[in-house]
Design a protein around this motif. Structure first.
Motif, short mmCIF file in Angstrom:
data_model
loop_
_atom_site.label_atom_id
_atom_site.label_comp_id
_atom_site.label_asym_id
_atom_site.label_seq_id
_atom_site.Cartn_x
_atom_site.Cartn_y
_atom_site.Cartn_z
N LEU A 147 31.80 57.69 21.96
CA LEU A 147 32.66 59.73 21.32
C LEU A 147 33.73 59.55 20.27
O LEU A 147 33.45 60.10 19.21
CB LEU A 147 33.44 60.09 22.50
CG LEU A 147 32.49 61.13 23.71
CD1 LEU A 147 33.47 60.81 24.52
CD2 LEU A 147 31.33 61.75 23.44
N SER A 148 34.27 58.20 19.38
CA SER A 148 35.73 57.86 18.95
C SER A 148 34.81 57.61 17.48
O SER A 148 34.98 58.34 16.99
CB SER A 148 36.15 57.46 19.15
OG SER A 148 35.36 56.39 19.80
N ASP A 149 33.67 56.92 18.13
CA ASP A 149 32.74 57.13 16.36
C ASP A 149 31.98 57.63 16.20
O ASP A 149 32.37 58.26 15.02
CB ASP A 149 31.82 55.96 16.62
CG ASP A 149 32.53 54.46 16.83
OD1 ASP A 149 34.02 54.56 16.43
OD2 ASP A 149 31.89 53.58 17.37
N ILE A 150 31.65 58.64 17.38
CA ILE A 150 30.86 59.78 16.72
C ILE A 150 31.98 61.51 15.90
O ILE A 150 32.09 61.58 14.85
CB ILE A 150 30.49 60.97 18.58
CG1 ILE A 150 29.12 59.92 18.37
CG2 ILE A 150 29.97 62.09 17.66
CD1 ILE A 150 29.20 60.69 19.60
N VAL A 151 33.21 60.74 16.96
CA VAL A 151 34.01 62.02 15.54
C VAL A 151 34.77 61.43 14.42
O VAL A 151 34.45 62.26 13.33
CB VAL A 151 35.38 62.33 16.63
CG1 VAL A 151 36.90 63.24 15.89
CG2 VAL A 151 35.39 63.02 17.96
N LYS A 152 34.62 59.69 14.06
CA LYS A 152 34.86 59.30 13.03
C LYS A 152 33.54 59.85 11.92
O LYS A 152 34.14 59.59 11.06
CB LYS A 152 34.99 58.38 13.65
CG LYS A 152 35.93 57.37 11.97
CD LYS A 152 35.82 55.98 12.38
CE LYS A 152 36.36 55.28 13.72
NZ LYS A 152 36.75 54.22 13.65
N LEU A 153 32.31 59.21 12.40
CA LEU A 153 31.16 59.59 11.76
C LEU A 153 30.71 61.47 11.27
O LEU A 153 30.23 61.05 9.86
CB LEU A 153 30.56 59.06 11.98
CG LEU A 153 30.81 57.40 12.12
CD1 LEU A 153 29.18 56.73 13.19
CD2 LEU A 153 30.25 56.25 10.98
N ASP A 173 35.16 58.08 31.70
CA ASP A 173 36.75 58.74 31.03
C ASP A 173 37.74 57.40 30.27
O ASP A 173 38.02 58.24 29.50
CB ASP A 173 37.57 57.62 32.57
CG ASP A 173 36.84 58.89 33.83
OD1 ASP A 173 36.81 59.74 33.09
OD2 ASP A 173 37.52 58.58 35.30
N ALA A 174 36.77 56.07 29.81
CA ALA A 174 37.59 55.69 29.60
C ALA A 174 37.04 55.44 27.75
O ALA A 174 38.14 56.75 26.85
CB ALA A 174 36.99 54.33 29.25
N LEU A 178 40.30 57.88 24.52
CA LEU A 178 39.81 57.80 23.13
C LEU A 178 39.92 59.12 22.20
O LEU A 178 40.78 59.37 20.77
CB LEU A 178 39.61 56.65 22.41
CG LEU A 178 39.48 55.11 23.21
CD1 LEU A 178 38.63 53.82 23.07
CD2 LEU A 178 41.03 54.87 23.29
N ILE A 179 40.40 60.24 22.93
CA ILE A 179 39.86 61.59 21.95
C ILE A 179 41.16 62.03 21.90
O ILE A 179 41.53 62.69 23.37
CB ILE A 179 38.36 61.68 22.49
CG1 ILE A 179 37.41 61.74 22.29
CG2 ILE A 179 38.23 63.70 21.99
CD1 ILE A 179 36.91 61.06 21.20
#
Length: 211
Positions: A147-153, A173-174, A178-179
């Motif tokens: 999810l964090s990479d999706i937001v970033k990319l 959950d993990a 991070l979001i």
């Protein structure tokens, strides 16, 4: 394909979405094309057409009620999933299907031609290298990245008040921790399967929006 037709008809009824007989024929044609091209192009690890009906087509259509906006981009579309099934059923929405694998985008382009889909654009590109002239209302991903990479990319692709829609399994959950952005997790069930699915909807803050 009669078994696939029955799977689709009963699954679509269970999802309570409106899909005409003509669109079901297009979805069946998509299964045939994936099966035909899979041998040479290695589009999917799933070889059984009935499993394709459940795990590709119905899995894609399970998120149909949550698609929003007039312009949607499917990142890492692979064999055109979930973009092609959604585009068949939502002809009023424009879909861009992007993937960095040239073989897969060639296949998806062939599908668009054979199914005569007027609302689909296919792009061969890495997501970080693609900068559209007009931003999108929604970014859609299926098994693409964390999810964090999706937001970033992908955040540079979104219009004002646009949303990220990430198809995921359970036990997030993990990743969710991070979001920082506003997020919601929508449980999704895929008829005829016992797979754990959910759709994560992420809204970017105003200051993160580029257009």
């Amino acid at each position: 394909m009669e078994a696939c037709r029955k799977i689709l008809v009963s699954g679509i009824a269970a999802l309570n979405v409106n899909v005409t007989d003509q669109k079901i024929e297009q979805l069946l044609c998509l299964i045939k094309l994936i099966e035909k091209w899979n041998k040479a192009y290695n589009l999917t690890a799933i070889r059984d057409r009935e499993e394709m009906a459940r795990l590709h087509i119905l899995d894609s259509l399970a998120i149909l009620p949550y698609i929003e906006g007039a312009r949607v981009i499917d990142i890492g579309t692979g064999a055109g999933l979930p973009g092609i099934p959604l585009a068949i059923c939502l002809p009023e929405i424009h879909f861009t299907l992007l993937d960095s694998n040239a073989k897969k985008t060639r296949f998806v382009q062939q599908v668009v031609l054979e199914l005569k889909l007027k609302n689909v654009q296919v792009l061969h590109s890495r997501v970080e290298n693609y900068h559209p002239e007009k931003a999108y209302d929604a970014v859609l991903t299926r098994a693409f990245a964390s999810l964090s990479d999706i937001v970033k990319l992908t955040s540079h692709l979104l219009a004002r008040k646009g949303v990220l829609l990430a198809m995921k399994g359970q036990n997030l959950d993990a990743e969710l921790e991070l979001i920082a952005e506003k997020k919601s997790v929508i449980p999704v069930s895929v008829p005829g399967t016992d797979v754990d699915r959910c759709l994560v909807r992420i809204e970017l803050p105003e200051e993160a929006e580029v257009r």
